[in-house]
Design an enzyme around this catalytic site. Structure first.
Site, PDB file in Angstrom:
ATOM      1  N   ASP A  94      43.709  42.854  41.794  1.00 40.39           N
ATOM      2  CA  ASP A  94      42.619  42.507  40.876  1.00 40.39           C
ATOM      3  C   ASP A  94      42.585  43.356  39.611  1.00 40.39           C
ATOM      4  O   ASP A  94      41.570  43.375  38.913  1.00 40.39           O
ATOM      5  CB  ASP A  94      41.277  42.624  41.598  1.00 40.39           C
ATOM      6  CG  ASP A  94      40.961  44.048  42.024  1.00 40.39           C
ATOM      7  OD1 ASP A  94      41.896  44.856  42.132  1.00 40.39           O
ATOM      8  OD2 ASP A  94      39.772  44.344  42.249  1.00 40.39           O
ATOM      9  N   GLU A  95      43.684  43.994  39.284  1.00 40.56           N
ATOM     10  CA  GLU A  95      43.659  44.879  38.120  1.00 40.56           C
ATOM     11  C   GLU A  95      45.040  44.940  37.475  1.00 40.56           C
ATOM     12  O   GLU A  95      46.055  44.987  38.164  1.00 40.56           O
ATOM     13  CB  GLU A  95      43.213  46.280  38.537  1.00 40.56           C
ATOM     14  CG  GLU A  95      42.904  47.202  37.385  1.00 40.56           C
ATOM     15  CD  GLU A  95      42.256  48.494  37.869  1.00 40.56           C
ATOM     16  OE1 GLU A  95      41.659  49.200  37.031  1.00 40.56           O
ATOM     17  OE2 GLU A  95      42.357  48.795  39.075  1.00 40.56           O
TER      18      GLU A  95
END
Length: 411
Positions: A94-95
């Site tokens: 998610d990053e």
């Protein structure tokens, strides 16, 4: 991404929106992987024990997590990132860091590009993300934190969505922050810095660099001093190769029997080997990890000349390592990792059958065609359609919940 695991679950079940939702293991040994902002209002955060989370927020709704689904959604998000720039460096599901220097002529300045990213992600996935814009990776990471929504007892305050640290204003933004905001400041380092009366990044920036290096060590001291000056020379590294592929699981009750531990490792090796084959890599080193009931952790590893891709070969390496360890005190966690990943190599052998005395590389070759057929079956009918005999009664899918077992898990 904003509360990514929870957001994916809310997309799947919109009725949970507005409720305190936690993704993670809900058992006594579970860990919080992600919490909705409604749960964060009660002080629930990732990496917290599930037991503590339940004390802080008894009404929290726990979901076991679905890592396979999160990986699929993550791939969708990263595809969107690549429509902006080819220079995408993933940090986790998610990053990511994006170097948008080359996109500015077409899409505008950093803030406009950040808004465009948010718009595309929202339209195509129904998820939200927060974007930090800055001259380097370190500051962009900190800016993204500022951009996120904030939860407190009073409620959830919307974030900026996009927050920019302008060139020339780096220190104005950086120096008021708590020193633990810096990469590399963990509990031990924070204690040492506190002893030096260093509480903010600005305090660190004014501190004598040589004394800092003497206290923290030359490498860490120099690293933190540079960050306190806003210096980060690292470039965005797209398509970084994975250094390892692994699975580990915490169990509801301690494992004290060799055969039980062996069966669990067969299941994990099956999952790790399948991931290696999907990634098109083989492993020259296989590592075993055990965490005991007293939280003592040991690791063991074995290496081979040619990379292996089958669970049979991996278990041939793991089994002797397991036999060397006394697990009678109770093991709460088992893990297998494939390391030294390289492209698989074709081996030519005079023998096509495996025996009890076959080496790991001989087993790998003997099982390669069968393993390929297993992969085809799973591709058509799902991962649960065929699995090791010792795993038939175990309904828990390796990696499905990486954050500890549910109290309902039986094995």
């Amino acid at each position: 991404m904003d509360m990514f695991y929870v957001a994916v679950e809310l997309r799947r079940n919109p009725k949970l929106r507005g409720l305190p939702v936690v993704v993670g293991g809900d058992g006594a040994r579970g860990v919080v992987a992600a919490a909705s902002y409604e749960a964060r209002r009660f002080g629930v955060f990732s990496a917290m024990s599930s037991a503590q989370a339940k004390r802080l927020c008894p009404q929290a709704i726990f979901l076991p997590g679905d890592h396979e689904l999160y990986s699929e959604v993550s791939a969708e998000v990263f595809e969107i990132f690549h429509t902006i720039t080819p220079l995408v460096e993933g940090l986790s599901l998610d990053e990511a860091f994006l170097d948008v220097t080359g996109a500015r002529r077409l899409l505008g300045d950093g803030v406009k590009i950040g808004e465009e990213i948010r718009t595309r992600v929202k339209e195509q996935t129904e998820l939200t993300c927060s974007v930090g814009v800055a001259p380097n990776k370190f500051l962009a990471k900190l800016a993204s934190v500022v951009a996120k929504p904030r939860a407190s007892r009073e409620g959830v305050k919307p974030g900026y969505g996009v927050f920019e640290v302008m060139a020339g204003n780096e220190l104005e933004f950086l120096h008021p922050l708590a020193v633990e905001s810096l990469w590399g400041v963990g509990p031990v380092t924070l204690e040492k810095l506190s002893a030096l009366s260093i509480k903010t990044v600005g305090d660190l920036a004014k501190f004598d660099r040589k004394i800092l290096m003497n206290v923290l060590g030359e490498s860490l001291g120099q690293h933190l001093f540079d960050l306190s000056q806003g210096i980060d020379e690292r470039v965005v590294e797209p398509d970084r190769d994975a250094k390892s592929i692994g699975h580990e699981e915490t169990f509801s009750t301690d494992i004290k029997d060799f055969d039980v531990a062996h069966d669990q490792l067969v299941r994990l090796a099956d999952a790790v080997s399948a991931r290696c084959r999907r990634a098109g890599v083989g492993a020259r080193t296989i590592s075993l990890k055990l965490k005991f009931s007293d939280f003592r952790v040991i690791t063991r590893a074995a290496s081979v000349e040619f990379p292996v891709t089958t669970s049979q070969a991996m278990m041939r390496l793991i089994e002797p390592l397991l036999r060397e360890v006394d697990i009678s005190a109770g093991v709460r966690l088992l893990g297998i990792s494939a390391r030294n990943l390289v492209a698989p190599e074709m081996q030519l052998s005079l023998f096509g059958e495996s025996t009890e005395t076959s080496t790991a590389n001989e087993l790998d070759e003997a099982w390669s065609s069968t393993t390929s057929a297993v992969d085809d079956i799973r591709h058509k009918f799902g991962d649960a359609s065929i699995k090791p005999a010792s795993s038939l009664n175990n309904k828990r899918k390796p990696g499905a919940s990486k954050w500890g077992p549910s109290d309902l898990d039986q094995k």
